[in-house]
Design a protein around this motif. Structure first.
Motif, PDB file in Angstrom:
ATOM      1  N   LEU A   8       0.736  -1.182  -0.317  1.00 13.69           N
ATOM      2  CA  LEU A   8      -0.035  -0.144   0.265  1.00 13.69           C
ATOM      3  C   LEU A   8       0.853   1.612  -0.072  1.00 13.69           C
ATOM      4  O   LEU A   8       1.147   1.140   0.800  1.00 13.69           O
ATOM      5  CB  LEU A   8      -0.818  -0.016   1.276  1.00 13.69           C
ATOM      6  CG  LEU A   8      -1.649  -0.768   1.554  1.00 13.69           C
ATOM      7  CD1 LEU A   8      -2.271  -0.754   2.368  1.00 13.69           C
ATOM      8  CD2 LEU A   8      -2.485  -0.970   0.630  1.00 13.69           C
ATOM      9  N   ASN A   9       0.361   2.296  -0.765  1.00 20.82           N
ATOM     10  CA  ASN A   9       1.358   3.422  -0.700  1.00 20.82           C
ATOM     11  C   ASN A   9       0.047   4.501  -0.354  1.00 20.82           C
ATOM     12  O   ASN A   9      -0.922   4.741  -0.606  1.00 20.82           O
ATOM     13  CB  ASN A   9       1.267   3.935  -1.960  1.00 20.82           C
ATOM     14  CG  ASN A   9       2.527   3.162  -2.651  1.00 20.82           C
ATOM     15  OD1 ASN A   9       3.347   3.495  -1.879  1.00 20.82           O
ATOM     16  ND2 ASN A   9       2.276   2.682  -3.689  1.00 20.82           N
ATOM     17  N   ASP A  22      -9.651  -0.021   6.021  1.00 17.71           N
ATOM     18  CA  ASP A  22     -10.243   0.220   4.680  1.00 17.71           C
ATOM     19  C   ASP A  22      -8.975  -0.948   3.731  1.00 17.71           C
ATOM     20  O   ASP A  22      -9.556  -1.539   2.677  1.00 17.71           O
ATOM     21  CB  ASP A  22     -10.618   1.038   4.054  1.00 17.71           C
ATOM     22  CG  ASP A  22     -12.551   1.487   4.787  1.00 17.71           C
ATOM     23  OD1 ASP A  22     -12.400   0.502   6.114  1.00 17.71           O
ATOM     24  OD2 ASP A  22     -12.938   2.527   5.141  1.00 17.71           O
ATOM     25  N   GLN A  23      -7.801  -0.076   3.277  1.00 19.40           N
ATOM     26  CA  GLN A  23      -7.378  -0.857   2.336  1.00 19.40           C
ATOM     27  C   GLN A  23      -6.932  -2.042   2.552  1.00 19.40           C
ATOM     28  O   GLN A  23      -6.397  -3.153   2.060  1.00 19.40           O
ATOM     29  CB  GLN A  23      -6.123  -0.056   2.110  1.00 19.40           C
ATOM     30  CG  GLN A  23      -6.594   1.653   1.324  1.00 19.40           C
ATOM     31  CD  GLN A  23      -6.904   3.052   2.299  1.00 19.40           C
ATOM     32  OE1 GLN A  23      -7.065   2.512   3.620  1.00 19.40           O
ATOM     33  NE2 GLN A  23      -5.892   3.773   2.272  1.00 19.40           N
ATOM     34  N   ALA A  24      -6.651  -2.021   3.666  1.00 17.74           N
ATOM     35  CA  ALA A  24      -6.223  -3.807   4.399  1.00 17.74           C
ATOM     36  C   ALA A  24      -7.457  -4.717   4.244  1.00 17.74           C
ATOM     37  O   ALA A  24      -7.217  -5.502   3.997  1.00 17.74           O
ATOM     38  CB  ALA A  24      -5.605  -3.096   5.886  1.00 17.74           C
ATOM     39  N   ARG A  30     -10.358  -9.666  -0.996  1.00 18.49           N
ATOM     40  CA  ARG A  30      -9.637  -9.840  -2.141  1.00 18.49           C
ATOM     41  C   ARG A  30      -9.037 -11.664  -2.799  1.00 18.49           C
ATOM     42  O   ARG A  30      -9.278 -12.134  -3.311  1.00 18.49           O
ATOM     43  CB  ARG A  30      -9.206  -8.800  -3.341  1.00 18.49           C
ATOM     44  CG  ARG A  30      -9.807  -7.666  -3.374  1.00 18.49           C
ATOM     45  CD  ARG A  30      -9.249  -6.939  -4.947  1.00 18.49           C
ATOM     46  NE  ARG A  30      -7.543  -6.486  -4.059  1.00 18.49           N
ATOM     47  CZ  ARG A  30      -7.264  -4.655  -3.097  1.00 18.49           C
ATOM     48  NH1 ARG A  30      -8.555  -4.523  -2.808  1.00 18.49           N
ATOM     49  NH2 ARG A  30      -5.996  -5.197  -2.658  1.00 18.49           N
ATOM     50  N   SER A  31      -8.058 -11.760  -1.460  1.00 21.53           N
ATOM     51  CA  SER A  31      -7.004 -12.235  -1.388  1.00 21.53           C
ATOM     52  C   SER A  31      -8.504 -13.633  -1.154  1.00 21.53           C
ATOM     53  O   SER A  31      -7.671 -15.428  -1.735  1.00 21.53           O
ATOM     54  CB  SER A  31      -6.791 -12.191   0.039  1.00 21.53           C
ATOM     55  OG  SER A  31      -7.491 -13.033   1.632  1.00 21.53           O
ATOM     56  N   VAL A 132       3.160   0.988   2.623  1.00 22.74           N
ATOM     57  CA  VAL A 132       2.657  -0.321   4.002  1.00 22.74           C
ATOM     58  C   VAL A 132       2.831  -1.828   3.212  1.00 22.74           C
ATOM     59  O   VAL A 132       2.143  -2.039   2.265  1.00 22.74           O
ATOM     60  CB  VAL A 132       1.638  -0.214   4.323  1.00 22.74           C
ATOM     61  CG1 VAL A 132       0.874  -1.003   5.505  1.00 22.74           C
ATOM     62  CG2 VAL A 132       1.211   1.005   5.865  1.00 22.74           C
ATOM     63  N   VAL A 133       3.429  -2.797   3.501  1.00 21.26           N
ATOM     64  CA  VAL A 133       3.611  -3.870   2.994  1.00 21.26           C
ATOM     65  C   VAL A 133       2.952  -5.086   4.117  1.00 21.26           C
ATOM     66  O   VAL A 133       2.943  -4.433   5.121  1.00 21.26           O
ATOM     67  CB  VAL A 133       5.034  -4.486   2.907  1.00 21.26           C
ATOM     68  CG1 VAL A 133       4.819  -6.291   2.730  1.00 21.26           C
ATOM     69  CG2 VAL A 133       6.158  -3.838   2.782  1.00 21.26           C
TER      70      VAL A 133
END
Length: 139
Positions: A8-9, A22-24, A30-31, A132-133
């Motif tokens: 993530l950027n 929310d992005q996480a 999606r996984s 962020v990985v």
């Protein structure tokens, strides 16, 4: 056991907390995995990660003010000042907080508590783009 990764950027406007829950959560959804562990890692030494309350923004503001008192931007206190008066304090703040978090994945979502969110805690005063990985292991 399956694994998935993403980066993530996260854009920060400067010092303070920026939520990326929310992005996480979207990455986990999606996984297709329903249970496991999400490892979250920030690839920087002047920002960190927090799991913190996301219901009342005053919590984030108070945390930021507390760290400003705890680690002041005073170049007379530090040897490392080449990157600005806020850089060494940013490194100290990052050392006092986390660069990596583990979050359980339960029923296909993040196993966070009701009022918890994932945050990048930006310690520099100017806007940044933080990497962020996300690494998910599960099934």
């Amino acid at each position: 056991m399956r694994q998935a990764q993403a980066v993530l950027n996260v854009a920060t406007p400067g010092r303070g907390l920026v939520e990326f829950t929310d992005q996480a959560a979207n990455f986990v959804a999606r996984s297709g995995m329903t249970q496991g562990v999400l490892n979250v890692f920030i690839q920087h030494t002047s920002a960190s990660l927090l799991i913190q309350e996301n219901a009342d923004p005053d919590v984030c503001a108070d945390l930021d003010r507390f760290f400003s008192r705890l680690v002041p931007d005073d170049p007379r206190l530090y040897r490392h000042t080449l990157e600005g008066a806020d850089d060494m304090p940013a490194h100290i703040r990052a050392a006092l907080t986390a660069s990596q978090l583990a979050v359980p994945v339960m029923n296909g979502g993040l196993g966070l508590g009701r009022w918890q969110g994932l945050y990048v805690f930006e310690h520099r005063t100017s806007a940044q783009r933080r990497r962020v990985v996300l690494h998910l292991s599960g099934c």
